[in-house]
Scaffold this motif. Structure first.
Motif, PDB file in Angstrom:
ATOM      1  N   LEU A 177      -4.134   6.386   1.716  1.00 57.12           N
ATOM      2  CA  LEU A 177      -4.707   7.021   2.907  1.00 57.12           C
ATOM      3  C   LEU A 177      -3.626   7.593   3.812  1.00 57.12           C
ATOM      4  N   PHE A 178      -2.479   6.906   3.891  1.00 59.60           N
ATOM      5  CA  PHE A 178      -1.406   7.308   4.793  1.00 59.60           C
ATOM      6  C   PHE A 178      -0.420   8.295   4.160  1.00 59.60           C
ATOM      7  N   SER A 179      -0.569   8.550   2.891  1.00 61.04           N
ATOM      8  CA  SER A 179       0.416   9.389   2.198  1.00 61.04           C
ATOM      9  C   SER A 179       0.256  10.864   2.554  1.00 61.04           C
ATOM     10  N   ALA A 180       1.374  11.531   2.792  1.00 60.97           N
ATOM     11  CA  ALA A 180       1.342  12.966   3.074  1.00 60.97           C
ATOM     12  C   ALA A 180       1.339  13.783   1.781  1.00 60.97           C
ATOM     13  N   SER A 181       1.683  13.161   0.668  1.00 60.32           N
ATOM     14  CA  SER A 181       1.749  13.881  -0.604  1.00 60.32           C
ATOM     15  C   SER A 181       0.400  13.875  -1.299  1.00 60.32           C
ATOM     16  N   LYS A 197       4.904   1.112  -1.858  1.00 55.89           N
ATOM     17  CA  LYS A 197       4.450  -0.269  -1.739  1.00 55.89           C
ATOM     18  C   LYS A 197       3.553  -0.453  -0.522  1.00 55.89           C
ATOM     19  N   MET A 198       3.831   0.309   0.550  1.00 58.00           N
ATOM     20  CA  MET A 198       3.065   0.125   1.791  1.00 58.00           C
ATOM     21  C   MET A 198       2.865   1.433   2.533  1.00 58.00           C
ATOM     22  N   ARG A 199       1.649   1.719   2.952  1.00 53.28           N
ATOM     23  CA  ARG A 199       1.276   2.795   3.886  1.00 53.28           C
ATOM     24  C   ARG A 199       2.019   4.106   3.663  1.00 53.28           C
ATOM     25  N   GLY A 200       2.041   4.572   2.452  1.00 49.68           N
ATOM     26  CA  GLY A 200       2.664   5.860   2.180  1.00 49.68           C
ATOM     27  C   GLY A 200       4.131   5.913   2.544  1.00 49.68           C
ATOM     28  N   GLY A 201       4.807   4.778   2.504  1.00 50.70           N
ATOM     29  CA  GLY A 201       6.222   4.712   2.839  1.00 50.70           C
ATOM     30  C   GLY A 201       6.502   4.318   4.272  1.00 50.70           C
ATOM     31  N   MET A 202       5.461   4.286   5.110  1.00 50.47           N
ATOM     32  CA  MET A 202       5.629   3.873   6.505  1.00 50.47           C
ATOM     33  C   MET A 202       5.477   2.351   6.579  1.00 50.47           C
ATOM     34  N   ASP A 203       6.527   1.663   6.167  1.00 51.78           N
ATOM     35  CA  ASP A 203       6.442   0.216   5.982  1.00 51.78           C
ATOM     36  C   ASP A 203       6.816  -0.583   7.223  1.00 51.78           C
ATOM     37  N   THR A 204       7.061   0.096   8.342  1.00 53.92           N
ATOM     38  CA  THR A 204       7.301  -0.593   9.606  1.00 53.92           C
ATOM     39  C   THR A 204       6.488   0.097  10.697  1.00 53.92           C
ATOM     40  N   ILE A 225     -12.613  -7.663  10.172  1.00 51.43           N
ATOM     41  CA  ILE A 225     -11.552  -6.898  10.839  1.00 51.43           C
ATOM     42  C   ILE A 225     -10.686  -6.245   9.774  1.00 51.43           C
ATOM     43  N   ILE A 226     -10.503  -4.942   9.899  1.00 52.58           N
ATOM     44  CA  ILE A 226      -9.660  -4.190   8.972  1.00 52.58           C
ATOM     45  C   ILE A 226      -8.347  -3.868   9.681  1.00 52.58           C
ATOM     46  N   THR A 227      -7.265  -4.467   9.199  1.00 51.32           N
ATOM     47  CA  THR A 227      -5.980  -4.452   9.918  1.00 51.32           C
ATOM     48  C   THR A 227      -4.979  -3.518   9.243  1.00 51.32           C
ATOM     49  N   SER A 228      -5.336  -2.256   9.128  1.00 49.51           N
ATOM     50  CA  SER A 228      -4.471  -1.298   8.434  1.00 49.51           C
ATOM     51  C   SER A 228      -3.117  -1.125   9.099  1.00 49.51           C
ATOM     52  N   VAL A 229      -3.050  -1.368  10.413  1.00 53.69           N
ATOM     53  CA  VAL A 229      -1.807  -1.141  11.156  1.00 53.69           C
ATOM     54  C   VAL A 229      -1.007  -2.428  11.317  1.00 53.69           C
ATOM     55  N   THR A 230      -1.625  -3.468  11.866  1.00 52.43           N
ATOM     56  CA  THR A 230      -0.868  -4.670  12.218  1.00 52.43           C
ATOM     57  C   THR A 230      -0.640  -5.618  11.052  1.00 52.43           C
ATOM     58  N   ASN A 231      -1.529  -5.610  10.083  1.00 51.27           N
ATOM     59  CA  ASN A 231      -1.396  -6.525   8.950  1.00 51.27           C
ATOM     60  C   ASN A 231      -1.991  -5.870   7.710  1.00 51.27           C
ATOM     61  N   PRO A 232      -1.322  -4.845   7.170  1.00 57.45           N
ATOM     62  CA  PRO A 232      -1.900  -4.069   6.071  1.00 57.45           C
ATOM     63  C   PRO A 232      -2.112  -4.902   4.816  1.00 57.45           C
ATOM     64  N   PHE A 233      -3.086  -4.441   4.020  1.00 58.16           N
ATOM     65  CA  PHE A 233      -3.515  -5.153   2.817  1.00 58.16           C
ATOM     66  C   PHE A 233      -2.991  -4.448   1.570  1.00 58.16           C
TER      67      PHE A 233
END
Length: 335
Positions: free
Chosen positions: A276-280, A307-314, A249-257
């Motif tokens: 992957l999530f970065s807009a820059s 640190k997390m998901r291109g700055g989308m840390d929540t 299971i790859i949990t990019s949204v609920t429990n990112p690695f």
């Protein structure tokens, strides 16, 4: 920290040893979570990396510590010079692998073997031919499934990537797990992720918790074994006792690695994405064509990684369309 891997270490001491290179924005499928319904504006051919440019950029990353390269797309095998690209990259001291939809992979078995490809990730989001046609907008299920069996027969290590979407294929979780009973594959369930144009809604996402509950309802907890994850693994790995394969299971949204992330992405038009999530993005192709060094650009991009998901840390930030709609569609990032 040595000089050779210094430019690939970010502000959180993560060393980036894994480079994913997109070879093309084109694909012979039209998966709804990857490509917007009306398609995308493709980069002009002159804006795309040539095989020489791909190789030259890859050499720089390998010099500074990259030990694994994965080729993606679009569909990487539709690129006409793919045999040359594989030959060039296989000369580097890296583990080389590919992500494909497997439609035409039967034509490349010998080429893959000749260039040391041992592991492939294959996208397959339904075991139902009609649902496969619905999500991919193409009637190619039988071809894909046949080629998966061919890859296994030919000795390749196969991972099946399944993007789960509520109300579409979440009722196939057990079917996919059962696929591992007789086939030595890893089925990887991937949480539906937001990208430009894919109509993402957190309500459509199937979480890690739901997948495990579904597995436990079919198999006893003693039958489901937790497998040791590899270093920097994106997935949480499991196996049903007695089955030849496994599931993950790859949990990019609920429990990112993100804490152990070692990945960087190079788009087909030569833009470096540090997440992957970065807009820059950082343009490597233009200065390369101008004969300028690109190491400082790479270092700056890696250092700027959030640190997390291109700055989308929540989850609240992740659900804000203004944040993830500034990113590319998945088809033009590279799967």
């Amino acid at each position: 920290m040595t000089k050779d891997n210094g430019i690939l270490q970010d502000a959180f001491n993560r060393k980036h040893t894994y480079l994913r290179i997109s070879l093309t924005e084109r694909c012979n499928l039209r998966c709804s979570y990857c490509m917007p319904e009306n398609g995308i504006q493709l980069s002009p051919k002159s804006h795309l990396m040539t095989y020489e440019e791909i190789f030259n950029i890859a050499k720089i990353f390998v010099k500074h510590g990259v030990s694994k390269i994965r080729l993606t797309g679009g569909e990487p095998l539709i690129r006409k010079d793919i045999p040359v690209i594989l030959e060039k990259l296989s000369s580097l001291p890296v583990e080389l692998s590919i992500t494909s939809n497997a439609i035409i992979i039967d034509k490349f078995i010998n080429t893959l073997k000749a260039n040391g490809i041992k592991s492939l990730n294959i996208s397959l989001d339904s075991l139902n031919p009609e649902k496969f046609k619905q999500i991919t907008r193409r009637d190619q299920f039988e071809k894909v499934y046949h080629n998966i069996l061919l890859l296994i027969k030919e000795g390749f290590k196969v991972k099946i990537n399944v993007v789960l979407i509520k109300g579409f294929n979440d009722n196939e979780i057990v079917d996919f797990i059962n696929l591992t009973k007789e086939l030595p594959i890893t089925v990887r369930f991937i949480e539906f992720m937001p990208f430009d144009g894919n109509k993402w809604d957190i309500a459509k996402m199937i979480s890690f918790k739901t997948i495990i509950e579904c597995a436990n309802n079919m198999f006893t907890e003693s039958q489901i074994q937790r497998i040791q994850d590899a270093p920097n693994d994106t997935s949480k790995n499991f196996k049903v006792k007695g089955f030849k394969g496994s599931f993950a299971i790859i949990t990019s949204v609920t429990n990112p690695f993100c804490d152990s992330c070692n990945r960087l992405r190079l788009t087909a038009n030569g833009q470096l994405k540090n997440c992957l999530f970065s807009a820059s993005e950082s343009d490597l192709l233009t200065p390369l064509r101008q004969g300028k060094p690109i190491e400082s650009i790479i270092e700056k991009a890696v250092t700027a990684k959030f640190k997390m998901r291109g700055g989308m840390d929540t989850l609240e930030k992740l659900q804000n369309p203004e944040l993830h709609n500034n990113n590319r569609s998945m088809i033009s990032i590279g799967g």
